[in-house]
Design a protein around this motif. Structure first.
Motif, PDB file in Angstrom:
ATOM      1  N   ALA A  29       0.836  -1.212   0.000  1.00 23.31           N
ATOM      2  CA  ALA A  29       0.000   0.000   0.000  1.00 23.31           C
ATOM      3  C   ALA A  29       0.866   1.254   0.000  1.00 23.31           C
ATOM      4  O   ALA A  29       0.561   2.230   0.680  1.00 23.31           O
ATOM      5  CB  ALA A  29      -0.932  -0.021   1.212  1.00 23.31           C
ATOM      6  N   GLY A  30       1.960   1.213  -0.769  1.00 27.63           N
ATOM      7  CA  GLY A  30       2.842   2.375  -0.866  1.00 27.63           C
ATOM      8  C   GLY A  30       2.471   3.253  -2.045  1.00 27.63           C
ATOM      9  O   GLY A  30       1.283   3.464  -2.333  1.00 27.63           O
ATOM     10  N   ASN A  31       3.495   3.748  -2.754  1.00 23.74           N
ATOM     11  CA  ASN A  31       3.232   4.651  -3.885  1.00 23.74           C
ATOM     12  C   ASN A  31       2.291   4.006  -4.905  1.00 23.74           C
ATOM     13  O   ASN A  31       1.314   4.616  -5.347  1.00 23.74           O
ATOM     14  CB  ASN A  31       4.552   5.000  -4.593  1.00 23.74           C
ATOM     15  N   VAL A  32       2.615   2.776  -5.301  1.00 26.89           N
ATOM     16  CA  VAL A  32       1.854   2.121  -6.369  1.00 26.89           C
ATOM     17  C   VAL A  32       0.535   1.564  -5.840  1.00 26.89           C
ATOM     18  O   VAL A  32      -0.545   1.878  -6.358  1.00 26.89           O
ATOM     19  CB  VAL A  32       2.708   0.991  -7.006  1.00 26.89           C
TER      20      VAL A  32
ATOM     21  N   LYS B 156       0.055   4.515   9.003  1.00 28.58           N
ATOM     22  CA  LYS B 156       0.145   4.780   7.562  1.00 28.58           C
ATOM     23  C   LYS B 156      -1.096   4.262   6.826  1.00 28.58           C
ATOM     24  O   LYS B 156      -1.692   4.936   5.994  1.00 28.58           O
ATOM     25  CB  LYS B 156       1.382   4.061   7.013  1.00 28.58           C
TER      26      LYS B 156
ATOM     27  N   THR C 155       4.685  -4.602  -4.039  1.00 26.21           N
ATOM     28  CA  THR C 155       5.692  -4.543  -2.973  1.00 26.21           C
ATOM     29  C   THR C 155       7.055  -4.238  -3.585  1.00 26.21           C
ATOM     30  O   THR C 155       7.264  -4.446  -4.774  1.00 26.21           O
ATOM     31  CB  THR C 155       5.819  -5.898  -2.251  1.00 26.21           C
TER      32      THR C 155
ATOM     33  N   CYS D  45       3.226  -5.506 -10.586  1.00 27.31           N
ATOM     34  CA  CYS D  45       3.699  -4.128 -10.845  1.00 27.31           C
ATOM     35  C   CYS D  45       5.170  -3.967 -10.490  1.00 27.31           C
ATOM     36  O   CYS D  45       5.701  -2.862 -10.614  1.00 27.31           O
ATOM     37  CB  CYS D  45       2.929  -3.132  -9.967  1.00 27.31           C
ATOM     38  N   THR D  46       5.821  -5.014 -10.003  1.00 22.93           N
ATOM     39  CA  THR D  46       7.163  -4.828  -9.436  1.00 22.93           C
ATOM     40  C   THR D  46       8.206  -4.566 -10.516  1.00 22.93           C
ATOM     41  O   THR D  46       8.046  -4.947 -11.672  1.00 22.93           O
ATOM     42  CB  THR D  46       7.618  -6.077  -8.647  1.00 22.93           C
ATOM     43  N   ASN D  47       9.286  -3.956 -10.092  1.00 22.62           N
ATOM     44  CA  ASN D  47      10.497  -3.868 -10.902  1.00 22.62           C
ATOM     45  C   ASN D  47      11.652  -4.335 -10.031  1.00 22.62           C
ATOM     46  O   ASN D  47      11.775  -3.885  -8.881  1.00 22.62           O
ATOM     47  CB  ASN D  47      10.738  -2.431 -11.389  1.00 22.62           C
TER      48      ASN D  47
ATOM     49  N   PHE E 225       1.462  -1.759 -15.080  1.00 22.59           N
ATOM     50  CA  PHE E 225       1.640  -0.633 -14.140  1.00 22.59           C
ATOM     51  C   PHE E 225       3.079  -0.518 -13.635  1.00 22.59           C
ATOM     52  O   PHE E 225       3.305  -0.037 -12.532  1.00 22.59           O
ATOM     53  CB  PHE E 225       0.664  -0.747 -12.955  1.00 22.59           C
TER      54      PHE E 225
ATOM     55  N   GLY F 282       5.887   6.130 -13.504  1.00 25.06           N
ATOM     56  CA  GLY F 282       5.830   6.422 -12.080  1.00 25.06           C
ATOM     57  C   GLY F 282       4.397   6.528 -11.568  1.00 25.06           C
ATOM     58  O   GLY F 282       3.499   7.023 -12.261  1.00 25.06           O
ATOM     59  N   ALA F 283       4.225   6.085 -10.323  1.00 20.54           N
ATOM     60  CA  ALA F 283       2.891   6.056  -9.726  1.00 20.54           C
ATOM     61  C   ALA F 283       2.245   7.434  -9.628  1.00 20.54           C
ATOM     62  O   ALA F 283       1.015   7.551  -9.601  1.00 20.54           O
ATOM     63  CB  ALA F 283       2.964   5.418  -8.344  1.00 20.54           C
TER      64      ALA F 283
HETATM   65  N1  LIG Z   1       7.041   4.081  -7.174  1.00 19.31           N
HETATM   66  C1  LIG Z   1       6.692   4.048  -8.453  1.00 19.31           C
HETATM   67  O1  LIG Z   1       6.417   5.085  -9.079  1.00 19.31           O
HETATM   68  C2  LIG Z   1       6.615   2.726  -9.158  1.00 19.31           C
HETATM   69  C3  LIG Z   1       6.030   2.654 -10.432  1.00 19.31           C
HETATM   70  C4  LIG Z   1       5.902   1.441 -11.072  1.00 19.31           C
HETATM   71  C5  LIG Z   1       6.346   0.274 -10.428  1.00 19.31           C
HETATM   72  N2  LIG Z   1       6.931   0.356  -9.190  1.00 19.31           N
HETATM   73  C6  LIG Z   1       7.331  -0.910  -8.535  1.00 19.31           C
HETATM   74  O2  LIG Z   1       6.209  -1.242  -7.718  1.00 19.31           O
HETATM   75  C7  LIG Z   1       6.640  -1.833  -6.483  1.00 19.31           C
HETATM   76  C8  LIG Z   1       6.135  -1.007  -5.306  1.00 19.31           C
HETATM   77  O3  LIG Z   1       6.743   0.283  -5.370  1.00 19.31           O
HETATM   78  P1  LIG Z   1       6.287   1.431  -4.363  1.00 19.31           P
HETATM   79  O4  LIG Z   1       7.020   2.645  -4.790  1.00 19.31           O
HETATM   80  O5  LIG Z   1       4.806   1.447  -4.227  1.00 19.31           O
HETATM   81  O6  LIG Z   1       6.924   0.892  -2.998  1.00 19.31           O
HETATM   82  P2  LIG Z   1       6.646   1.478  -1.528  1.00 19.31           P
HETATM   83  O7  LIG Z   1       6.079   2.846  -1.614  1.00 19.31           O
HETATM   84  O8  LIG Z   1       7.889   1.226  -0.766  1.00 19.31           O
HETATM   85  O9  LIG Z   1       5.477   0.521  -0.962  1.00 19.31           O
HETATM   86  C9  LIG Z   1       5.690  -0.834  -0.765  1.00 19.31           C
HETATM   87  C10 LIG Z   1       4.515  -1.417   0.006  1.00 19.31           C
HETATM   88  O10 LIG Z   1       4.721  -2.827   0.132  1.00 19.31           O
HETATM   89  C11 LIG Z   1       4.505  -3.176   1.503  1.00 19.31           C
HETATM   90  N3  LIG Z   1       5.205  -4.403   1.822  1.00 19.31           N
HETATM   91  C12 LIG Z   1       6.511  -4.589   2.134  1.00 19.31           C
HETATM   92  N4  LIG Z   1       6.741  -5.899   2.384  1.00 19.31           N
HETATM   93  C13 LIG Z   1       5.548  -6.531   2.218  1.00 19.31           C
HETATM   94  C14 LIG Z   1       5.133  -7.884   2.340  1.00 19.31           C
HETATM   95  N5  LIG Z   1       6.015  -8.878   2.664  1.00 19.31           N
HETATM   96  N6  LIG Z   1       3.823  -8.182   2.120  1.00 19.31           N
HETATM   97  C15 LIG Z   1       2.945  -7.215   1.785  1.00 19.31           C
HETATM   98  N7  LIG Z   1       3.279  -5.919   1.647  1.00 19.31           N
HETATM   99  C16 LIG Z   1       4.582  -5.586   1.861  1.00 19.31           C
HETATM  100  C17 LIG Z   1       5.007  -1.977   2.263  1.00 19.31           C
HETATM  101  O11 LIG Z   1       4.530  -2.015   3.577  1.00 19.31           O
HETATM  102  P3  LIG Z   1       5.387  -1.256   4.724  1.00 19.31           P
HETATM  103  O12 LIG Z   1       5.290   0.206   4.378  1.00 19.31           O
HETATM  104  O13 LIG Z   1       4.671  -1.638   5.959  1.00 19.31           O
HETATM  105  O14 LIG Z   1       6.796  -1.788   4.622  1.00 19.31           O
HETATM  106  C18 LIG Z   1       4.384  -0.867   1.423  1.00 19.31           C
HETATM  107  O15 LIG Z   1       3.018  -0.713   1.730  1.00 19.31           O
HETATM  108  C19 LIG Z   1       8.170  -1.901  -6.571  1.00 19.31           C
HETATM  109  O16 LIG Z   1       8.543  -3.184  -7.013  1.00 19.31           O
HETATM  110  C20 LIG Z   1       8.514  -0.830  -7.595  1.00 19.31           C
HETATM  111  O17 LIG Z   1       9.726  -1.096  -8.283  1.00 19.31           O
HETATM  112  C21 LIG Z   1       7.063   1.550  -8.544  1.00 19.31           C
END
Ligand SMILES: NC(=O)c1ccc[n+]([C@@H]2O[C@H](COP(=O)([O-])OP(=O)(O)OC[C@H]3O[C@@H](n4cnc5c(N)ncnc54)[C@H](OP(=O)(O)O)[C@@H]3O)[C@@H](O)[C@H]2O)c1
Length: 214
Positions: free
Chosen positions: A8-11, A37, A68, A92-94, A128, A132-133
């Motif tokens: 439940a982060g950026n994406v 959060k 994640t 959606c991961t990278n 996705f 960027g998110a």
């Molecule tokens: N950011 C972007 O713009 C973007 C765009 C496209 C793709 N991506 C890819 O999408 C993925 C997520 O990116 P993000 O930027 O959203 O990351 P993020 O903001 O760091 O959010 C990650 C989320 O995953 C949760 N998490 C961590 N370990 C977990 C587990 N074992 N089980 C369930 N949830 C877990 C985290 O919870 P906690 O906060 O409690 O640790 C957090 O809610 C990455 O692989 C990234 O490369 C990112």
């Protein structure tokens, strides 16, 4: 649709909020569903989403979204405890190196293919990941919509994910089987490189597939 959003982060936060706004039922699956959060995210969505353990969310969703960090992906899928089998799983991961210097795996395999091995029986669709998110809420660049590149081995699953991308305003592009994630993950790296190493920032650019009749 009932959508489980794992992470439940950026994406995950952005997709869950946007799809809730379109009338879908959202359950976030996270390690700590009672965190401040998550409470703030749920409040910003206005009661149209819930948070639970990954296993509960996976059981709830007709479709699940994996959002994640790459190092957590395998554990997140394990926490779903087999409940993703038979369902669409949007990856959606990278597989980013920690300093964003590159991908830790790629071109002869992909994160998406690893996800498909870990989530046995799930219909994995890559999507996705190539923008960027911060652009999910508004994927229009001038008069053009950003493309949303999609890859997967199940045509019906890709059609559902294309529909979810189109609901947000993206131009969905079916790039073929899940193996095409080998090219989509490096494309994401190019987007990141432009944003954070070349100074374009997080909301000024996107990729669009141009087509012409031939
Ligand atoms: N950011 C972007 O713009 C973007 C765009 C496209 C793709 N991506 C890819 O999408 C993925 C997520 O990116 P993000 O930027 O959203 O990351 P993020 O903001 O760091 O959010 C990650 C989320 O995953 C949760 N998490 C961590 N370990 C977990 C587990 N074992 N089980 C369930 N949830 C877990 C985290 O919870 P906690 O906060 O409690 O640790 C957090 O809610 C990455 O692989 C990234 O490369 C990112």
């Amino acid at each position: 649709m009932k959508i489980a959003v794992i992470g439940a982060g950026n994406v995950g936060g952005a997709l869950g909020k946007l799809w809730a706004g379109k009338g879908h039922e959202i359950m976030f699956g996270v390690p700590d569903p009672k965190s401040d959060k998550l409470a703030a995210l749920l409040q910003s969505i206005g009661g149209k989403a819930r948070a639970a353990s990954v296993a509960e969310a996976a059981a709830f969703g007709d479709i699940a979204v994996l959002a994640t960090p790459w190092p957590a992906a395998e554990a997140a899928i394990a926490a779903a405890a087999g409940r993703l089998a038979g369902k669409i799983l949007v990856d959606c991961t990278n597989p980013l190196a920690p300093d964003l210097s590159g991908l830790v795996i790629g071109t002869d395999t992909s994160a998406a293919e690893a996800v498909a091995r870990w989530a046995r029986g799930a219909k994995v669709v890559k999507a996705f990941n190539t923008i960027g998110a911060a652009n999910f809420a508004d994927p229009r660049f001038g008069s053009a919509a950003a493309s949303m590149f999609i890859a997967g081995d199940d045509a019906a699953a890709k059609s559902v994910v294309s529909g979810l991308a189109a609901e947000l305003g993206f131009d969905p592009v079916d790039t073929g089987p899940l193996l095409a994630a080998r090219w989509l993950e490096p494309l994401a790296m190019l987007w990141i490189h432009l944003a954070f190493k070349q100074g374009l920032g997080p909301t000024s650019h996107a990729f669009r597939l141009l087509r012409r009749q031939v």
